[in-house]
Design a protein around this motif. Sequence first.
Motif, PDB file in Angstrom:
ATOM      1  N   GLU A 168       5.984   0.549  -5.935  1.00  0.00           N
ATOM      2  CA  GLU A 168       5.223   1.793  -5.951  1.00  0.00           C
ATOM      3  C   GLU A 168       3.728   1.476  -5.938  1.00  0.00           C
ATOM      4  N   THR A 223      -0.336   2.829  -5.655  1.00  0.00           N
ATOM      5  CA  THR A 223      -1.206   3.937  -6.038  1.00  0.00           C
ATOM      6  C   THR A 223      -2.401   3.954  -5.102  1.00  0.00           C
ATOM      7  N   ASN A 236       4.746  10.688  -5.080  1.00  0.00           N
ATOM      8  CA  ASN A 236       4.748  11.216  -6.456  1.00  0.00           C
ATOM      9  C   ASN A 236       6.157  11.540  -6.933  1.00  0.00           C
ATOM     10  N   GLY A 282      -5.053   8.225  -6.086  1.00  0.00           N
ATOM     11  CA  GLY A 282      -4.216   8.397  -7.270  1.00  0.00           C
ATOM     12  C   GLY A 282      -2.788   8.763  -6.959  1.00  0.00           C
ATOM     13  N   THR A 283      -2.510   9.152  -5.719  1.00  0.00           N
ATOM     14  CA  THR A 283      -1.143   9.480  -5.329  1.00  0.00           C
ATOM     15  C   THR A 283      -0.263   8.235  -5.404  1.00  0.00           C
ATOM     16  N   LYS A 284       0.976   8.435  -5.891  1.00  0.00           N
ATOM     17  CA  LYS A 284       1.937   7.343  -5.984  1.00  0.00           C
ATOM     18  C   LYS A 284       2.818   7.338  -4.726  1.00  0.00           C
TER      19      LYS A 284
END
Length: 762
Positions: free
Chosen positions: A77, A79, A111, A160-162
Motif C-alpha cells: 500500500e 501513500t 483508500n 495522502g490517498t492510499k
Amino acid sequence: MIGASPHVVTPALAASATSTSALDVAGRGATVPFVEQEAENAATNGTVIASRTAETLGGEASGRKAVTLSGQGKYVEFTLTAPANSVDVRYSIPDTGDGTGQDSTAGLYINGAKNSDLSLTSRYSWYYGSYPFTNRPGDGHPHHFYDETRALLGSTLPAGTKIKVQLDSGSAPATTVDLADFEQVAAAATQPANSLSVTAYGATSGDTTDDANAFDAAVAAAKSQGKEVWIPQGTFTINHHIRVDQVTIRGAGQWYSVLSGSRVGIFGLGEPASCGSSTYGGNPAIPGVSSNVKLYNFAIIGQINERNDCDQTNGIGGALGGGSVVSGLWIQHVKVGLWLDGPFDGLTVTGNRILDTTADGLNLHQGISHVTVTNNFLRNTGDDGLAMWAEHDADHDNTFSFNTVELPILANNIAIYGGYGNTVSDNVVSDTQDQGGGIHIANRFQAVPLSGVTTVARNTTLRAGVLDSNWQFGVGALWFDGRDSAITGTVNVTDTDLLDSNYEGIQFIDSNTTDVHFTNIKITGAGTFAIQYQSHATGTIKNVVASNIGVAGTYNCQGPDALTGLADQGGNSGYGTTYCGPWPAPVYNGNSGGGSTTPTTPPTTPTTPTTPTTPTTPTTPPATGNLALHQPATASGSQGGFPAGNAVDGDANSYWESANNAFPQSLTVDLGASRSVGRIVLKLPPPSAWGTRTQTLSVLGSTDGSSFSTVKASAGYTFNPGTGNTATITFPATSQRYLRLTFTANTGWPAGQVSEFEAYTA
C-alpha cells in the motif's frame, strides 16, 4: 572471452543495497512527470527481498529491493505524496513451464475500496540461457523477470490517498512488486489545425483490425499536403513498419494514443534488411536518409517477446536526420526502443520513456553526428540503455545528457564504442545487471577507434557495475576497454559521482588507455576496489576521493608502473592500498581504501587484510622441522602487497607473488646457518578459488649468499587444490645456508607464487 581470470572464482555473496533512488539526484538525470515509490518503503504484509546477486528477483529490482506477495490478501500500500490520476507498476509474476508466460491480475484499491484490476503478464519477461537468450526454461539462467503495467485511475486523487496493490482470488499465487510511479496525466490533447487524422483514412481503434495501411495513407497525404498526421485517442493495431520522411506525426498523449501490433514501428529511410520470423518473410534494406521527421506524444507498445538480432522489430528505426525530433513517446515491449542507422546528421530525442525492451534502449549506429539525446527515462532494457556504436563510420559530436537509465539487464547503462567528439553529461544511471557497468568507454565491436576528445562530465552512477557472468570478476561503474586496440583518444572525466558500486568504481582492461584525465571524482562505496587496473592507464588524476571501499583501494597485478601512469595532480585520497590475487567477493560499507593493506587470499568472505612482518635479520634457525619458518626471505621482485616474507610466515593463506610478466623470478630464504637439506615443500593457498596450475622452477643453493649452484634442475610442479595445493621437491641431502627458487613459467598466472616455502632435512 577477454582478460580471463587465472583463478576459479567463488560467486559473490548477496548483500543489501542502499535505498538511494536514481530520481533523487538533484540537478542530474531526467526531469520526470511522475513520483516513484519503492515497494519496500510502502506498507505491506508481504516479504521484503533484497539482493545484489544476478538472476534473482531482488537483484533485478530497483535499488536491489522489492516485495514478494504470496497468497490472497497480501498487499503493498502506497501513500500519495502528490496528486495523481495514474499509476505504472513494475512487477514480476512467474513464468509457465513451457516459457510462453501467463496472464494474471492484481486488485487496485483506493483508500480501501477496490477501484479496478491491474492486468499482469509474464509473456514479455523471463528469458533463459545464453545470449541472445530463449523462452525455454530448460536452458537455465532465468533473468529479465520484470514488466510494467499502467492504468488511469479515473480521477485526480489528492496527496495522502492510499493506493493498494493486492492479490485477490484471480491473482497469481506469487507476485513481486518492485515500485509504482504515480503521475498527474494531463487531459488528452485535441486534434490541431492543419492535420489529417488516421481515422479519416480507415484506421479504427480498439479492435484487432490492422491499421497499418491506413497510417501509410495518412502519412502520404500529410506529406503531399504539408500537413501533420494526427493520432486520436485509442489503441491502433500496426503490423508493419510505418515509413516516414519529411512529415510530423502527433498524438493526443502517450497515455492516450497507442500503437500496438506484431511489427509496430515508425521507420525512416535507411532501414536495414530484416531476416523476418515465422510470421514475417523479411524485407530488403531500404536506402536513403529521412529528414525533418517529427514524432510527438504517443505510445508504441509492441508484442515482442524474443530477441532476434537480424529482425528489425524496433520502435523507431532507420535514418532520421535533417532536424528530426522524437519527443514525448512511451516505447515498450519492442526489441530496441530506437535503433538508428547512419550515416546521418541532426536529430533530437527528448522527453521519452523507453521500457521493457529485449535489446538496447537507444543505439546510434555508424556514422551518426550532431544528435542530442536528452531528458529521457529508460528502465529494464535488454541490452545497453544508451549506446553510440561507431561501426564502419565514426559517430561524432553527439550528446547524451540529463537522462536517467535504470536496470539494463545486459551490458551498460551508457556506452560509447569508438568515435570522436562525443559527450556524456549530467546523467544518472543505476542497477546494472550483467556484463557491463554504469558508463563504458571502449574500442570494441569493430568500432572506429576513439579519437579526438570524449567528454564524460557531471554524471552519477548508483549500484553500477556487476560480477560479469563470463569473466567472473567485477566490472566497474565506470570502465575503459581497449579490446580491439588501445584507447589513444583523449577522455576527460570530470565532476562525477560513483556511488555504492557493486564492485570497483573505475576499471581499465585489455589494451592500454593512454590519454585519460580525471578531475573531481567521488568514489563513495565500492564492494571491492576504487580503481581496478587490468591494463595500464596514462594521463592525470586530480581530486579523486574514495571512501567506504570494501577490499583495497587499488587492484593492480600489472606491476608498479601501472600505479604511476596517472600523474597525481593533488587532492587524491582513499585508495592508497593495493591488492593482487584471486578475485575477492565484495564487502559493502567497508573501509579498506586507505592505509597500508595486504589482503589475504582468497576472500570468499574477505576480512580487512593485514600486513605480514618480514624479519630483517636472521633468527635462530630451528633445530628440526621446517628450517625456513620465520627466516629472512627476499625476492627478485614482488607484486605490491605480496612480499617475500609471506612465504615463510607459517600462514598458507598469505603468499608471495613475483613481479608479473617478468620471468625469470626468484625467491630466496636464509636458513641462518648452513643446514643439511634434502626436501622442500611448496604450498599455495588451499581454498578452491585457486585453480590448478603448474609452475616451472629450479632449486639453487649457496653457503655465502653470493655464489649459487644447482640443487635441483628445472622441472614443472603441479599445484592442485583438490590435493592440498602443495608440491614436494626431493634431492640428495646437501649443506646450504641459502635456498633459492627460480621460476620461469606458471600456467595459472604470469608470475611465481608461493604461500609457504618449507625446507626439511629429509
